[in-house]
Design an enzyme around this catalytic site. Structure first.
Site, PDB file in Angstrom:
ATOM      1  N   CYS A 114      -4.758   5.970  -5.029  1.00 39.36           N
ATOM      2  CA  CYS A 114      -4.127   4.704  -4.631  1.00 39.36           C
ATOM      3  C   CYS A 114      -2.639   4.831  -4.983  1.00 39.36           C
ATOM      4  O   CYS A 114      -2.290   5.022  -6.156  1.00 39.36           O
ATOM      5  CB  CYS A 114      -4.779   3.544  -5.391  1.00 39.36           C
ATOM      6  SG  CYS A 114      -3.918   1.978  -5.161  1.00 39.36           S
ATOM      7  N   CYS A 157       0.872  -1.178   0.000  1.00 44.43           N
ATOM      8  CA  CYS A 157       0.000   0.000   0.000  1.00 44.43           C
ATOM      9  C   CYS A 157       0.910   1.230   0.000  1.00 44.43           C
ATOM     10  O   CYS A 157       1.589   1.504   0.998  1.00 44.43           O
ATOM     11  CB  CYS A 157      -0.882  -0.022   1.251  1.00 44.43           C
ATOM     12  SG  CYS A 157      -1.876   1.460   1.425  1.00 44.43           S
TER      13      CYS A 157
HETATM   14  N1  LIG Z   1      -6.594  -2.094  -2.385  1.00 42.36           N
HETATM   15  C1  LIG Z   1      -5.207  -2.401  -2.568  1.00 42.36           C
HETATM   16  C2  LIG Z   1      -4.388  -2.154  -1.356  1.00 42.36           C
HETATM   17  C3  LIG Z   1      -4.309  -0.723  -0.991  1.00 42.36           C
HETATM   18  C4  LIG Z   1      -3.478   0.106  -1.955  1.00 42.36           C
HETATM   19  C5  LIG Z   1      -3.351   1.508  -1.470  1.00 42.36           C
HETATM   20  N2  LIG Z   1      -4.518   2.276  -1.391  1.00 42.36           N
HETATM   21  C6  LIG Z   1      -2.171   2.247  -2.039  1.00 42.36           C
HETATM   22  O1  LIG Z   1      -2.056   3.435  -1.727  1.00 42.36           O
HETATM   23  O2  LIG Z   1      -1.324   1.657  -2.705  1.00 42.36           O
HETATM   24  C7  LIG Z   1      -5.041  -3.872  -2.922  1.00 42.36           C
HETATM   25  O3  LIG Z   1      -5.853  -4.713  -2.503  1.00 42.36           O
HETATM   26  O4  LIG Z   1      -4.069  -4.179  -3.628  1.00 42.36           O
END
Ligand SMILES: N[C@@H](CCC[C@H](N)C(=O)O)C(=O)O
EC number: 5.1.1.7
Length: 323
Positions: A226, A77
């Site tokens: 993300c 993350c």
């Molecule tokens: N939802 C993602 C994990 C979280 C990623 C995050 N928000 C980031 O900033 O990279 C997953 O399940 O891969």
């Protein structure tokens, strides 16, 4: 049980950070899933895009484990790692540390403020793989770059990469939220195509080493930003749009902006992700694990000055997108 929480965000991708290094908790794996579902619930008292558990490590200064709102654990993350970077560096009184994550021990470093009064950190996003098997994605191509996926779209092409969580990136002239949301849902339902699910992003090139990225996150849905998706998108534009390696790419999103630099180390790509790590509030909650009910929230302390500073940075970022 009583849990001390720190609500924080990177580009308004928001998290609940729980310090298991100092807190006298003894969470089971089931507890972590329950905590993630209960605290991330947007209809509940807290609400977040994920939980960051910070634990002791035998190989680094600390360990990060990240859980999505649906209780699944992610390999990585990026926005969360910057928050953990700030938490651990401030706690240890250092400017750089290494954080253990499920697939790599990653260097993180405090950087010059990217905007006035914004605590800023840079983290490594790696290992990166363009092998379809690394997601995994069932594809006729071993390397799936700018190729169609008929089960998802008749017109779009996709680039698949893991960083190391799985991503599908599509370069589009314009981002349409509804369409992305539909695509994200379908991609995450099709377990034959993508057995572990996937984060799906639209990247809109804005010219001058600038892009806008919108992501449907696995285990969450559409989020403001993300970090791993923005890193994967920056690298994809280096390959597809002929942006330059070793040069900063400004990645705008719904919650702010980050700066990504894609590098090559031998045969391997590494992406440097620089952005804010902002504290929203700290608080103590009482969670009844059996019923998943949050019974009480007390001692809420707001980080007013930095939230105010962040609001200014976010307005600046939104202006850049609409210019
Ligand atoms: N939802 C993602 C994990 C979280 C990623 C995050 N928000 C980031 O900033 O990279 C997953 O399940 O891969």
């Amino acid at each position: 049980m009583n849990i001390e929480i720190l609500k924080c965000h990177g580009s308004n991708n928001d998290f609940v950070l729980i310090d298991e290094m100092t807190g006298a908790y003894s969470f089971s794996e089931e507890d972590r899933v329950t905590i993630a579902k209960a605290l991330c619930n947007r209809e509940g008292i807290v609400g977040a895009d994920g939980i960051l558990f910070v634990l002791n490590s035998d190989v680094a200064e600390a360990q990060m484990r990240m859980f999505n709102p649906d209780g699944s654990e992610a390999e990585m993350c990026g926005n969360g790692l910057r928050c953990v970077a700030r938490y651990v560096t401030e706690k240890l009184g250092k400017d750089e540390v290494v954080i253990e994550t499920p697939e790599a021990n990653l260097p993180v470093v405090k950087r010059e403020e990217m905007y006035e009064d914004i605590p800023s950190f840079e983290v490594n996003i790696e290992p990166v793989s363009f092998s379809a098997d690394s997601l995994p994605l069932h594809s006729p191509h071993h390397i799936h770059i700018e190729q169609p996926i008929p089960a998802l779209s008749k017109d779009l092409t996709f680039t698949a990469l893991s960083v190391p969580n799985p991503h599908l990136i599509t370069v589009v002239p314009e981002v349409h939220d509804e369409n992305l949301s539909w695509l994200g849902k379908v991609a995450n339902q099709d377990k034959e195509l993508l057995p572990n699910g996937v984060n799906v992003s639209y990247v809109q090139p804005l010219g001058d080493q600038k892009v806008f990225v919108r992501t449907y996150e696995r285990g969450v849905g559409l989020t403001n930003a993300c970090g791993t998706a923005m890193s994967a998108s920056a690298l994809t534009t280096v390959i597809v749009e002929m942006n330059q390696l070793n040069e900063e790419i400004f990645v705008f999103n719904r919650g702010g902006f980050v700066i990504c630099t894609a590098l090559k180390d031998g045969d391997d790509y590494v992406i440097k992700l620089r952005g804010n790590a902002t504290y929203v509030y700290s608080s103590t909650i009482q969670l009844d694990v059996a019923s998943s009910e949050i019974k009480e929230v007390k001692d809420r302390t707001l980080f007013e000055a930095e939230n105010h500073a962040y609001a200014k940075m976010q307005s600046y970022a939104q202006e850049q997108i609409t210019l």
